[in-house]
Design a protein around this motif. Structure first.
Motif, PDB file in Angstrom:
ATOM      1  N   VAL A  66      30.760  55.304  37.315  1.00 29.91           N
ATOM      2  CA  VAL A  66      31.450  54.181  38.439  1.00 29.91           C
ATOM      3  C   VAL A  66      32.552  54.672  38.982  1.00 29.91           C
ATOM      4  CG1 VAL A  66      32.963  52.349  38.081  1.00 29.91           C
ATOM      5  CG2 VAL A  66      30.774  52.297  36.855  1.00 29.91           C
ATOM      6  N   GLU A  67      32.778  54.334  40.223  1.00 28.23           N
ATOM      7  CA  GLU A  67      33.793  54.904  40.971  1.00 28.23           C
ATOM      8  C   GLU A  67      34.992  53.945  41.184  1.00 28.23           C
ATOM      9  OE1 GLU A  67      32.474  55.481  45.126  1.00 28.23           O
ATOM     10  OE2 GLU A  67      31.010  57.155  44.555  1.00 28.23           O
ATOM     11  N   TYR A  68      34.679  52.559  40.916  1.00 27.70           N
ATOM     12  CA  TYR A  68      35.797  51.633  40.872  1.00 27.70           C
ATOM     13  C   TYR A  68      35.782  50.582  39.831  1.00 27.70           C
ATOM     14  CZ  TYR A  68      32.958  48.173  43.430  1.00 27.70           C
ATOM     15  OH  TYR A  68      32.231  47.454  43.876  1.00 27.70           O
ATOM     16  N   LEU A  69      36.857  50.229  39.332  1.00 30.26           N
ATOM     17  CA  LEU A  69      37.074  48.937  38.474  1.00 30.26           C
ATOM     18  C   LEU A  69      37.648  47.932  39.077  1.00 30.26           C
ATOM     19  CD1 LEU A  69      38.049  50.636  34.954  1.00 30.26           C
ATOM     20  CD2 LEU A  69      35.843  49.945  35.785  1.00 30.26           C
ATOM     21  N   SER A  70      37.159  46.652  39.031  1.00 34.27           N
ATOM     22  CA  SER A  70      37.959  45.627  39.652  1.00 34.27           C
ATOM     23  C   SER A  70      38.258  44.552  38.364  1.00 34.27           C
ATOM     24  CB  SER A  70      37.287  45.108  40.712  1.00 34.27           C
ATOM     25  OG  SER A  70      35.969  44.343  39.977  1.00 34.27           O
ATOM     26  N   THR A  71      39.321  43.597  38.938  1.00 32.26           N
ATOM     27  CA  THR A  71      39.682  42.588  38.042  1.00 32.26           C
ATOM     28  C   THR A  71      40.168  41.333  38.909  1.00 32.26           C
ATOM     29  OG1 THR A  71      40.419  42.115  35.847  1.00 32.26           O
ATOM     30  CG2 THR A  71      42.095  42.861  37.657  1.00 32.26           C
ATOM     31  N   SER A  72      40.179  39.947  38.065  1.00 31.46           N
ATOM     32  CA  SER A  72      40.544  38.911  38.754  1.00 31.46           C
ATOM     33  C   SER A  72      41.399  38.202  37.816  1.00 31.46           C
ATOM     34  CB  SER A  72      39.200  38.074  39.334  1.00 31.46           C
ATOM     35  OG  SER A  72      38.616  37.752  38.100  1.00 31.46           O
ATOM     36  N   ASN A  73      41.963  37.003  38.465  1.00 26.84           N
ATOM     37  CA  ASN A  73      43.083  36.243  37.621  1.00 26.84           C
ATOM     38  C   ASN A  73      42.681  34.989  37.609  1.00 26.84           C
ATOM     39  OD1 ASN A  73      45.302  35.133  36.447  1.00 26.84           O
ATOM     40  ND2 ASN A  73      46.614  36.859  37.130  1.00 26.84           N
ATOM     41  N   SER A  74      42.298  34.601  36.212  1.00 27.10           N
ATOM     42  CA  SER A  74      41.821  33.118  36.142  1.00 27.10           C
ATOM     43  C   SER A  74      43.187  32.292  35.606  1.00 27.10           C
ATOM     44  CB  SER A  74      40.942  33.101  35.069  1.00 27.10           C
ATOM     45  OG  SER A  74      41.146  33.544  33.692  1.00 27.10           O
ATOM     46  N   LYS A  75      44.343  32.644  35.613  1.00 29.70           N
ATOM     47  CA  LYS A  75      45.460  31.853  34.837  1.00 29.70           C
ATOM     48  C   LYS A  75      46.624  31.550  35.973  1.00 29.70           C
ATOM     49  CE  LYS A  75      45.212  34.426  30.445  1.00 29.70           C
ATOM     50  NZ  LYS A  75      45.778  35.264  29.427  1.00 29.70           N
ATOM     51  N   ILE A  76      46.051  31.794  37.268  1.00 31.11           N
ATOM     52  CA  ILE A  76      47.189  31.556  38.233  1.00 31.11           C
ATOM     53  C   ILE A  76      47.711  30.176  38.275  1.00 31.11           C
ATOM     54  CG2 ILE A  76      47.334  31.731  41.001  1.00 31.11           C
ATOM     55  CD1 ILE A  76      45.709  34.395  41.066  1.00 31.11           C
ATOM     56  N   LYS A  77      46.870  29.222  38.056  1.00 40.82           N
ATOM     57  CA  LYS A  77      47.411  27.792  38.017  1.00 40.82           C
ATOM     58  C   LYS A  77      48.393  27.525  37.237  1.00 40.82           C
ATOM     59  CE  LYS A  77      43.626  25.512  40.327  1.00 40.82           C
ATOM     60  NZ  LYS A  77      42.840  24.459  40.209  1.00 40.82           N
ATOM     61  N   SER A  78      48.450  28.466  36.092  1.00 41.96           N
ATOM     62  CA  SER A  78      49.596  28.403  35.043  1.00 41.96           C
ATOM     63  C   SER A  78      50.925  28.950  35.114  1.00 41.96           C
ATOM     64  CB  SER A  78      48.912  28.797  33.638  1.00 41.96           C
ATOM     65  OG  SER A  78      48.816  30.142  33.441  1.00 41.96           O
ATOM     66  N   ILE A  79      50.962  29.852  36.362  1.00 45.80           N
ATOM     67  CA  ILE A  79      51.972  30.657  36.810  1.00 45.80           C
ATOM     68  C   ILE A  79      53.066  30.047  37.179  1.00 45.80           C
ATOM     69  CG2 ILE A  79      52.911  32.866  37.857  1.00 45.80           C
ATOM     70  CD1 ILE A  79      50.172  34.045  37.586  1.00 45.80           C
ATOM     71  N   THR A  80      54.175  29.833  36.864  1.00 43.91           N
ATOM     72  CA  THR A  80      55.151  28.957  37.423  1.00 43.91           C
ATOM     73  C   THR A  80      56.498  29.532  38.121  1.00 43.91           C
ATOM     74  OG1 THR A  80      56.031  28.494  35.425  1.00 43.91           O
ATOM     75  CG2 THR A  80      54.639  27.057  35.985  1.00 43.91           C
ATOM     76  N   THR A  81      56.482  31.045  37.634  1.00 45.94           N
ATOM     77  CA  THR A  81      58.050  31.748  38.139  1.00 45.94           C
ATOM     78  C   THR A  81      57.396  32.882  38.990  1.00 45.94           C
ATOM     79  OG1 THR A  81      58.038  32.892  36.127  1.00 45.94           O
ATOM     80  CG2 THR A  81      59.186  30.745  36.284  1.00 45.94           C
ATOM     81  N   ILE A  82      58.446  33.626  39.684  1.00 49.46           N
ATOM     82  CA  ILE A  82      58.282  35.064  40.275  1.00 49.46           C
ATOM     83  C   ILE A  82      58.441  35.973  39.326  1.00 49.46           C
ATOM     84  CG2 ILE A  82      59.532  36.473  41.840  1.00 49.46           C
ATOM     85  CD1 ILE A  82      58.068  34.105  43.294  1.00 49.46           C
ATOM     86  N   LYS A  83      59.226  35.726  38.376  1.00 49.32           N
ATOM     87  CA  LYS A  83      59.046  36.562  37.191  1.00 49.32           C
ATOM     88  C   LYS A  83      57.651  36.966  36.724  1.00 49.32           C
ATOM     89  CE  LYS A  83      61.105  37.555  32.603  1.00 49.32           C
ATOM     90  NZ  LYS A  83      60.036  37.530  31.816  1.00 49.32           N
ATOM     91  N   GLU A  84      57.000  35.753  36.402  1.00 45.56           N
ATOM     92  CA  GLU A  84      55.408  35.905  35.712  1.00 45.56           C
ATOM     93  C   GLU A  84      54.579  36.793  36.779  1.00 45.56           C
ATOM     94  OE1 GLU A  84      54.002  32.240  33.586  1.00 45.56           O
ATOM     95  OE2 GLU A  84      55.665  31.726  35.022  1.00 45.56           O
ATOM     96  N   LEU A  85      54.923  36.362  38.177  1.00 46.16           N
ATOM     97  CA  LEU A  85      53.988  37.108  39.042  1.00 46.16           C
ATOM     98  C   LEU A  85      54.494  38.740  39.053  1.00 46.16           C
ATOM     99  CD1 LEU A  85      54.186  34.965  42.146  1.00 46.16           C
ATOM    100  CD2 LEU A  85      52.195  35.120  40.771  1.00 46.16           C
ATOM    101  N   GLN A  86      55.711  39.154  38.845  1.00 48.47           N
ATOM    102  CA  GLN A  86      56.168  40.470  38.921  1.00 48.47           C
ATOM    103  C   GLN A  86      55.497  41.240  37.611  1.00 48.47           C
ATOM    104  OE1 GLN A  86      57.583  42.136  41.343  1.00 48.47           O
ATOM    105  NE2 GLN A  86      56.846  43.783  40.183  1.00 48.47           N
ATOM    106  N   GLU A  87      55.404  40.449  36.480  1.00 51.29           N
ATOM    107  CA  GLU A  87      54.835  41.065  35.208  1.00 51.29           C
ATOM    108  C   GLU A  87      53.415  41.309  35.620  1.00 51.29           C
ATOM    109  OE1 GLU A  87      55.394  38.168  32.270  1.00 51.29           O
ATOM    110  OE2 GLU A  87      57.564  38.701  31.883  1.00 51.29           O
ATOM    111  N   TYR A  88      52.668  40.579  36.494  1.00 45.41           N
ATOM    112  CA  TYR A  88      51.194  40.758  36.789  1.00 45.41           C
ATOM    113  C   TYR A  88      51.214  42.005  37.596  1.00 45.41           C
ATOM    114  CZ  TYR A  88      48.542  37.041  34.621  1.00 45.41           C
ATOM    115  OH  TYR A  88      48.007  36.236  33.623  1.00 45.41           O
ATOM    116  N   CYS A  89      52.201  42.204  38.540  1.00 48.08           N
ATOM    117  CA  CYS A  89      52.260  43.346  39.414  1.00 48.08           C
ATOM    118  C   CYS A  89      52.548  44.712  39.031  1.00 48.08           C
ATOM    119  CB  CYS A  89      53.162  43.123  40.376  1.00 48.08           C
ATOM    120  SG  CYS A  89      52.718  41.621  41.787  1.00 48.08           S
TER     121      CYS A  89
END
Length: 429
Positions: free
Chosen positions: A270-293
């Motif tokens: 394989v040349e690449y792995l991908s992922t997605s995020n099924s929990k976005i609706k439960s994110i409420t803060t920028i801090k959580e977004l940064q943790e994902y980043c």
């Protein structure tokens, strides 16, 4: 009475599920059935096998025209110098007035003919040919063994067999079109090897999976799955993978899972792995977004250190806002371009009401993969301007263009064949 009421409620709940589970797709119209004959075909070694020689005796080009109403067909025969010489030219089309299939053509000697017939089932088709004086010359029966395998039998006026040829579809791979295997998920579960062979014959160059589990794919080890994909004439280049720990600081769990996944995928080529995020609706803060980043950056570095690329795949929720900031924009701005690329699912972007081209221009070279998907068969809904989208390949940085079909009017394997044709002939001119 109470028991009966409960049973009725359960039946009302289950009926929609049962009907979906039992839904069967078919091709009911003559026009749609005729499109099975589209493509580039090569004769099998003999009618009893689907194997094709390095230099087959006959090749056939059958290209669709006028919104799939007709096919331009040219048949070539190998000469003593292994050069392919045209021996027959015809147009075959669907006539809506008579609801029949009509043909007109000529051979290399200049003898013209017409033909008329129809499909008597989804996979069986008969044509009666006549010369221009109206005399019957030959009847041809077509039997589609699959969407990439058809047997033709020529009969005289007494139904005595004159000849028999088996054609195997061998569409070109020169434009490097991939497919996300969710499009044919049920078929892959039933018979992975047979399904992959059909995809390879349709012209797909590589596959992307979404089923990595317990170190394997569809019950195969990484090396074994790689082998069956390559046997089908394709490559296994991409894999959607899913591991989203609650604690984004659990280094042991993160490194253990992803390192194992990376090594398994390297064995698969394989040349690449991908992922997605099924929990976005439960994110409420920028801090959580940064943790994902931070998490995506970490995965991306692990992949890069091991010679792989890491890609984030969107659905529609990424275009929601958290504390006034759009999630997708935050991910793009706060992940490291050296470690994290993006896979544009153009269908989900359209559902969310955003234009992929805006993102390609704003964040150039980040979108190395596209999922080309529509509300039904590819290009049929009229809702998404795919032609405009494909004008921006260079600025987006796309390397992996994949068809994806999940809403069908026809059997899935037929639909993904139509998707390949649409991308190959309409979008990648």
């Amino acid at each position: 009475m109470k028991t009966r009421s409960v049973i009725l409620k359960w039946l009302l709940f289950l009926l929609p599920i049962i009907s979906v589970a039992q839904k069967e797709y078919n091709m009911s119209s003559q026009k749609d059935r005729l499109m099975q004959y589209a493509g580039h075909w090569e004769s099998a070694i003999n009618p009893s096998t689907d194997s094709v020689a390095m230099h087959p005796e006959v090749k056939m080009s059958s290209i669709s025209n006028f919104n799939n109403n007709s096919l331009n067909v040219t048949v070539f025969q190998k000469d003593s110098a292994n050069t392919y010489v045209p021996i027959l030219q015809e147009i075959i089309g669907y006539d809506r007035i008579t609801d029949t299939v009509f043909a007109a053509g000529h051979n290399a000697e200049g003898a013209f003919f017409t033909g008329k017939g129809k499909f008597y089932s989804e996979y069986k088709w008969t044509m009666q040919d006549k010369d221009l004086n109206g005399n019957k010359t030959m009847k041809v029966n077509f039997n589609f063994n699959s969407y990439t395998d058809v047997t033709l039998v020529g009969l005289d006026n007494n139904d005595k067999q004159l000849w028999q040829t088996r054609y195997i579809k061998q569409n070109s791979k020169d434009k490097n079109i991939g497919i996300q295997l969710v499009s044919v998920h049920d078929e892959m579960l039933k018979n992975p090897e047979k399904t992959l062979i059909q995809l390879g014959r349709m012209g797909y160059s590589y596959v992307e999976t979404f089923v990595y589990k317990d170190g394997g794919f569809y019950g195969y080890s990484p090396s074994a799955f790689k082998a069956i994909v390559e046997k089908a004439g394709m490559q296994f280049l991409g894999s959607m993978t899913f591991f989203d720990p609650e604690d984004k600081n659990d280094e042991v769990a993160i490194n253990s899972w992803w390192n194992n996944a990376i090594q398994d995928h390297k064995k698969a080529g394989v040349e690449y792995l991908s992922t997605s995020n099924s929990k976005i609706k439960s994110i409420t803060t920028i801090k959580e977004l940064q943790e994902y980043c931070n998490y995506y950056n970490q995965i991306g570095k692990l992949c890069k250190d091991n010679g792989l690329k890491f890609i984030f795949h969107n659905h529609a929720d990424e275009f929601l806002k958290v504390e006034g900031i759009r999630v997708y924009d935050y991910f793009l701005q706060n992940t490291n371009p050296e470690y994290v690329y993006f896979q544009s699912d153009v269908y989900w972007m359209h559902v969310a009401g955003v234009n992929p081209v805006h993102y390609f221009k704003t964040y150039p070279k980040r979108f190395i993969s596209w999922h080309v998907k529509d509300y039904k068969e590819l290009g049929e809904s009229g809702k998404i301007d795919f032609k405009e989208l494909f004008k921006h390949q260079e600025i987006s940085g796309v390397e992996y263009i994949l068809s994806e079909v999940e809403d069908y009017s026809f059997p899935p394997l037929f639909s993904v064949g139509l998707a390949w044709e649409y991308i190959y002939y309409t979008l990648l001119k």
